[in-house]
Design a protein around this motif. Structure first.
Motif, PDB file in Angstrom:
ATOM      1  N   LEU A 114       0.769  -0.851  -0.318  1.00 20.97           N
ATOM      2  CA  LEU A 114      -0.087  -0.060   0.097  1.00 20.97           C
ATOM      3  C   LEU A 114       1.172   1.461   0.441  1.00 20.97           C
ATOM      4  O   LEU A 114       1.868   1.537   0.874  1.00 20.97           O
ATOM      5  CB  LEU A 114      -1.031   0.419   1.182  1.00 20.97           C
ATOM      6  N   LEU A 115       0.478   2.364  -0.750  1.00 16.72           N
ATOM      7  CA  LEU A 115       1.485   3.506  -1.085  1.00 16.72           C
ATOM      8  C   LEU A 115       0.657   4.124  -0.037  1.00 16.72           C
ATOM      9  O   LEU A 115       0.072   5.108  -0.043  1.00 16.72           O
ATOM     10  CB  LEU A 115       1.504   3.721  -1.968  1.00 16.72           C
ATOM     11  N   ALA A 116       1.451   3.768   1.734  1.00 14.63           N
ATOM     12  CA  ALA A 116       0.687   5.267   2.773  1.00 14.63           C
ATOM     13  C   ALA A 116       1.230   6.522   2.049  1.00 14.63           C
ATOM     14  O   ALA A 116      -0.095   7.231   2.546  1.00 14.63           O
ATOM     15  CB  ALA A 116       1.429   4.591   3.852  1.00 14.63           C
ATOM     16  N   PRO A 117       2.211   6.937   1.767  1.00  7.67           N
ATOM     17  CA  PRO A 117       1.981   8.450   1.501  1.00  7.67           C
ATOM     18  C   PRO A 117       1.173   8.918   0.564  1.00  7.67           C
ATOM     19  O   PRO A 117       1.386  10.442   0.521  1.00  7.67           O
ATOM     20  CB  PRO A 117       3.612   9.086   1.335  1.00  7.67           C
ATOM     21  N   LEU A 118       0.823   8.377  -0.009  1.00  4.14           N
ATOM     22  CA  LEU A 118      -0.800   8.806  -1.375  1.00  4.14           C
ATOM     23  C   LEU A 118      -1.353   8.871  -0.159  1.00  4.14           C
ATOM     24  O   LEU A 118      -2.573   9.931  -0.808  1.00  4.14           O
ATOM     25  CB  LEU A 118      -1.376   7.522  -1.866  1.00  4.14           C
ATOM     26  N   ARG A 119      -1.647   8.770   1.352  1.00  5.00           N
ATOM     27  CA  ARG A 119      -3.000   8.418   1.281  1.00  5.00           C
ATOM     28  C   ARG A 119      -3.110   9.574   2.954  1.00  5.00           C
ATOM     29  O   ARG A 119      -1.900   9.957   3.807  1.00  5.00           O
ATOM     30  CB  ARG A 119      -3.610   6.669   2.452  1.00  5.00           C
ATOM     31  N   ASP A 120      -4.249   9.506   3.590  1.00  6.44           N
ATOM     32  CA  ASP A 120      -4.530  10.792   4.728  1.00  6.44           C
ATOM     33  C   ASP A 120      -3.677   9.750   6.270  1.00  6.44           C
ATOM     34  O   ASP A 120      -4.624   9.005   6.316  1.00  6.44           O
ATOM     35  CB  ASP A 120      -5.390  11.364   5.130  1.00  6.44           C
ATOM     36  N   THR A 121      -3.235  10.534   6.502  1.00  5.76           N
ATOM     37  CA  THR A 121      -3.333   9.187   7.453  1.00  5.76           C
ATOM     38  C   THR A 121      -4.291   9.220   8.663  1.00  5.76           C
ATOM     39  O   THR A 121      -4.326   8.074   8.980  1.00  5.76           O
ATOM     40  CB  THR A 121      -1.357  10.161   8.709  1.00  5.76           C
ATOM     41  N   ALA A 122      -4.580  10.113   9.140  1.00  4.68           N
ATOM     42  CA  ALA A 122      -5.859   9.740  10.655  1.00  4.68           C
ATOM     43  C   ALA A 122      -6.428   8.371   9.500  1.00  4.68           C
ATOM     44  O   ALA A 122      -7.467   7.457  10.038  1.00  4.68           O
ATOM     45  CB  ALA A 122      -6.302  10.665  11.206  1.00  4.68           C
ATOM     46  N   LEU A 123      -7.291   8.939   8.035  1.00  2.00           N
ATOM     47  CA  LEU A 123      -8.407   8.091   7.750  1.00  2.00           C
ATOM     48  C   LEU A 123      -7.361   6.678   7.341  1.00  2.00           C
ATOM     49  O   LEU A 123      -8.233   5.743   7.511  1.00  2.00           O
ATOM     50  CB  LEU A 123      -8.784   8.404   6.446  1.00  2.00           C
ATOM     51  N   LEU A 124      -6.519   6.354   7.267  1.00  2.00           N
ATOM     52  CA  LEU A 124      -5.881   4.734   6.724  1.00  2.00           C
ATOM     53  C   LEU A 124      -5.632   4.529   8.475  1.00  2.00           C
ATOM     54  O   LEU A 124      -6.051   3.520   8.297  1.00  2.00           O
ATOM     55  CB  LEU A 124      -4.231   5.496   6.169  1.00  2.00           C
ATOM     56  N   ALA A 125      -5.673   4.802   9.309  1.00  2.00           N
ATOM     57  CA  ALA A 125      -5.582   4.451  10.351  1.00  2.00           C
ATOM     58  C   ALA A 125      -6.693   3.587  10.922  1.00  2.00           C
ATOM     59  O   ALA A 125      -6.586   2.669  11.158  1.00  2.00           O
ATOM     60  CB  ALA A 125      -4.629   5.377  11.695  1.00  2.00           C
ATOM     61  N   LYS A 126      -7.393   4.495  10.901  1.00  3.15           N
ATOM     62  CA  LYS A 126      -9.447   3.988  11.346  1.00  3.15           C
ATOM     63  C   LYS A 126      -9.699   2.856  10.046  1.00  3.15           C
ATOM     64  O   LYS A 126     -10.195   2.251  10.566  1.00  3.15           O
ATOM     65  CB  LYS A 126      -9.901   5.421  10.635  1.00  3.15           C
ATOM     66  N   GLN A 127      -9.348   3.122   9.007  1.00  6.09           N
ATOM     67  CA  GLN A 127      -9.848   2.209   8.001  1.00  6.09           C
ATOM     68  C   GLN A 127      -8.841   1.261   8.496  1.00  6.09           C
ATOM     69  O   GLN A 127      -9.465  -0.251   8.161  1.00  6.09           O
ATOM     70  CB  GLN A 127      -9.053   2.212   5.929  1.00  6.09           C
ATOM     71  N   ALA A 128      -7.507   0.677   8.255  1.00  7.28           N
ATOM     72  CA  ALA A 128      -6.618  -0.588   8.553  1.00  7.28           C
ATOM     73  C   ALA A 128      -7.178  -1.193  10.084  1.00  7.28           C
ATOM     74  O   ALA A 128      -7.256  -2.451  10.421  1.00  7.28           O
ATOM     75  CB  ALA A 128      -5.569  -0.144   8.610  1.00  7.28           C
ATOM     76  N   ALA A 129      -7.755  -0.442  11.029  1.00  2.98           N
ATOM     77  CA  ALA A 129      -7.832  -0.380  12.023  1.00  2.98           C
ATOM     78  C   ALA A 129      -9.832  -1.446  11.885  1.00  2.98           C
ATOM     79  O   ALA A 129      -9.154  -3.156  12.330  1.00  2.98           O
ATOM     80  CB  ALA A 129      -8.323   0.015  13.489  1.00  2.98           C
ATOM     81  N   THR A 130      -9.890  -0.806  11.407  1.00  3.88           N
ATOM     82  CA  THR A 130     -11.613  -1.246  10.879  1.00  3.88           C
ATOM     83  C   THR A 130     -11.496  -2.721  10.648  1.00  3.88           C
ATOM     84  O   THR A 130     -11.922  -3.657  11.261  1.00  3.88           O
ATOM     85  CB  THR A 130     -11.925   0.256  10.161  1.00  3.88           C
ATOM     86  N   LEU A 131     -10.492  -3.166   9.009  1.00  6.43           N
ATOM     87  CA  LEU A 131     -10.385  -3.950   8.437  1.00  6.43           C
ATOM     88  C   LEU A 131      -9.690  -4.987   9.481  1.00  6.43           C
ATOM     89  O   LEU A 131     -10.639  -6.761   9.567  1.00  6.43           O
ATOM     90  CB  LEU A 131      -9.850  -3.791   7.191  1.00  6.43           C
ATOM     91  N   ASP A 132      -8.666  -4.524   9.856  1.00  4.99           N
ATOM     92  CA  ASP A 132      -8.357  -5.411  11.300  1.00  4.99           C
ATOM     93  C   ASP A 132      -8.975  -6.220  11.880  1.00  4.99           C
ATOM     94  O   ASP A 132      -9.324  -7.856  12.349  1.00  4.99           O
ATOM     95  CB  ASP A 132      -7.189  -4.858  11.787  1.00  4.99           C
ATOM     96  N   ARG A 133      -9.784  -5.635  12.622  1.00  5.18           N
ATOM     97  CA  ARG A 133     -10.837  -5.194  14.061  1.00  5.18           C
ATOM     98  C   ARG A 133     -12.410  -6.819  13.246  1.00  5.18           C
ATOM     99  O   ARG A 133     -12.219  -7.637  13.689  1.00  5.18           O
ATOM    100  CB  ARG A 133     -11.407  -4.330  14.006  1.00  5.18           C
ATOM    101  N   MET A 134     -12.675  -6.490  12.462  1.00  3.41           N
ATOM    102  CA  MET A 134     -13.425  -6.969  11.331  1.00  3.41           C
ATOM    103  C   MET A 134     -12.823  -8.675  10.592  1.00  3.41           C
ATOM    104  O   MET A 134     -13.847  -8.765  11.194  1.00  3.41           O
ATOM    105  CB  MET A 134     -14.733  -6.665  10.341  1.00  3.41           C
ATOM    106  N   THR A 135     -12.603  -8.531  10.500  1.00  4.86           N
ATOM    107  CA  THR A 135     -11.470  -9.641  10.090  1.00  4.86           C
ATOM    108  C   THR A 135     -10.673 -10.282  11.372  1.00  4.86           C
ATOM    109  O   THR A 135     -10.105 -11.575  10.890  1.00  4.86           O
ATOM    110  CB  THR A 135     -10.337  -9.291   9.323  1.00  4.86           C
ATOM    111  N   GLY A 136     -11.216 -10.041  12.523  1.00  7.96           N
ATOM    112  CA  GLY A 136     -10.902 -11.040  13.532  1.00  7.96           C
ATOM    113  C   GLY A 136      -9.022 -10.712  13.422  1.00  7.96           C
ATOM    114  O   GLY A 136      -8.355 -12.129  14.051  1.00  7.96           O
ATOM    115  N   GLY A 137      -8.109  -9.932  12.680  1.00 11.61           N
ATOM    116  CA  GLY A 137      -7.325  -9.524  13.296  1.00 11.61           C
ATOM    117  C   GLY A 137      -6.506 -10.187  11.802  1.00 11.61           C
ATOM    118  O   GLY A 137      -4.764 -10.695  11.775  1.00 11.61           O
TER     119      GLY A 137
END
Length: 281
Positions: free
Chosen positions: A64-87
């Motif tokens: 994932l090309l992180a520098p192209l993305r807003d940091t706070a939104l990326l944190a929320k997106q990744a945490a959401t996907l991690d949480r909803m997939t059980g890690g």
């Protein structure tokens, strides 16, 4: 040795078929590439769909090309996907090397490595539940994995390899066994210098195509188009592995180097390759 499947980017509508077959087979991970100015699916969105259609296999951005993305939104997106997939999320990150991807987001390519380091400091803080700052935050939900999803970094330069030890959990190696071993050694040296416990997780990548000649030709054509910007697409396509023996030998070579997982990346879109690769293993 874990073996994952790198998904093709040419036909997004077929990826559910790929994911369901891989989840039922011997594979450990589904990986997906990232570009912005290209006809590919956005990886976090696509992997969220695939995670919902599977039950055990991990989903991994690579990278994932992180520098192209807003940091706070990326944190929320990744945490959401991690949480909803059980890690089950593995967040492979990199800086990218294509001018147009950075141009359309207004990101200066000369500062993209520094931006990624700054982003990682914020991501780690937010994933731990710490407020964003200045009375703002925290930003949830908390990820399933304490401290955030597993983070792997790709790259070849010393700064990228050091980043694995400073911020990450492991290294993504898009290099053949003939010179990947040297990269592994550098990453492990940085890991010790930073006083990290244990060993970094090492994930290798091999480009493959299995099937009749039209499947192999399709893979070569799509792979050449994807890497045309590098000026070395012919050399990269020449390294495409197209036989079960060649694929097994590459996996064995990476195992000898101490890799933890090998991702078999497919550019041809025929989903029957999943079953062929399973048989090859």
């Amino acid at each position: 040795m874990n073996v994952g499947i790198g998904l093709p980017i040419g036909e997004p509508a077929t990826l559910l078929t790929w994911a369901e077959s891989a989840d039922a087979g011997p594979f450990s991970t589904l990986g997906l590439l990232d570009r912005l100015v290209y006809d590919n699916p956005e990886p976090l969105v696509a992997l969220a769909v695939l995670a919902g259609a599977t039950s055990r296999i991990r989903v991994q951005t690579e990278v994932l090309l992180a520098p192209l993305r807003d940091t706070a939104l990326l944190a929320k997106q990744a945490a959401t996907l991690d949480r909803m997939t059980g890690g089950r999320l593995v967040l492979g990150l990199g800086i990218g090397g294509r001018d147009h991807d950075h141009q359309v987001t207004g990101i200066d390519m000369r500062t993209r490595g520094r931006r990624l380091d700054e982003q990682m400091a914020v991501l780690r803080r937010l994933w731990s539940g710490t407020p964003y700052g200045d009375g703002v935050g925290p930003i949830g939900p908390p990820p399933a994995r304490p401290g955030g999803p597993e983070v792997l970094f790709g790259g070849f330069r010393p700064a990228a390899l050091e980043r694995v030890a400073r911020w990450g959990d492991g290294f993504l190696a898009a290099a053949p066994p003939s010179w990947a071993g040297g990269l592994f050694d550098i990453v492990r040296t940085f890991w010790r210098e930073y006083g990290r416990d244990g060993e970094p997780r090492v994930v290798a990548q091999v480009n493959v195509a299995l099937g009749p000649q039209d499947v192999i030709d399709d893979a070569r054509s799509r792979m050449h188009d994807y890497y045309a910007f590098t000026g070395t697409a012919d050399r990269m396509v020449a390294g495409l592995l197209t036989t079960p023996t060649g694929i097994r030998d590459a996996i064995a070579a990476f195992a000898d180097l101490g890799a933890d997982e090998v991702m078999l990346y497919c550019y041809g879109v025929d989903p029957h390759q999943v079953d062929r690769l399973a048989d090859a293993l």
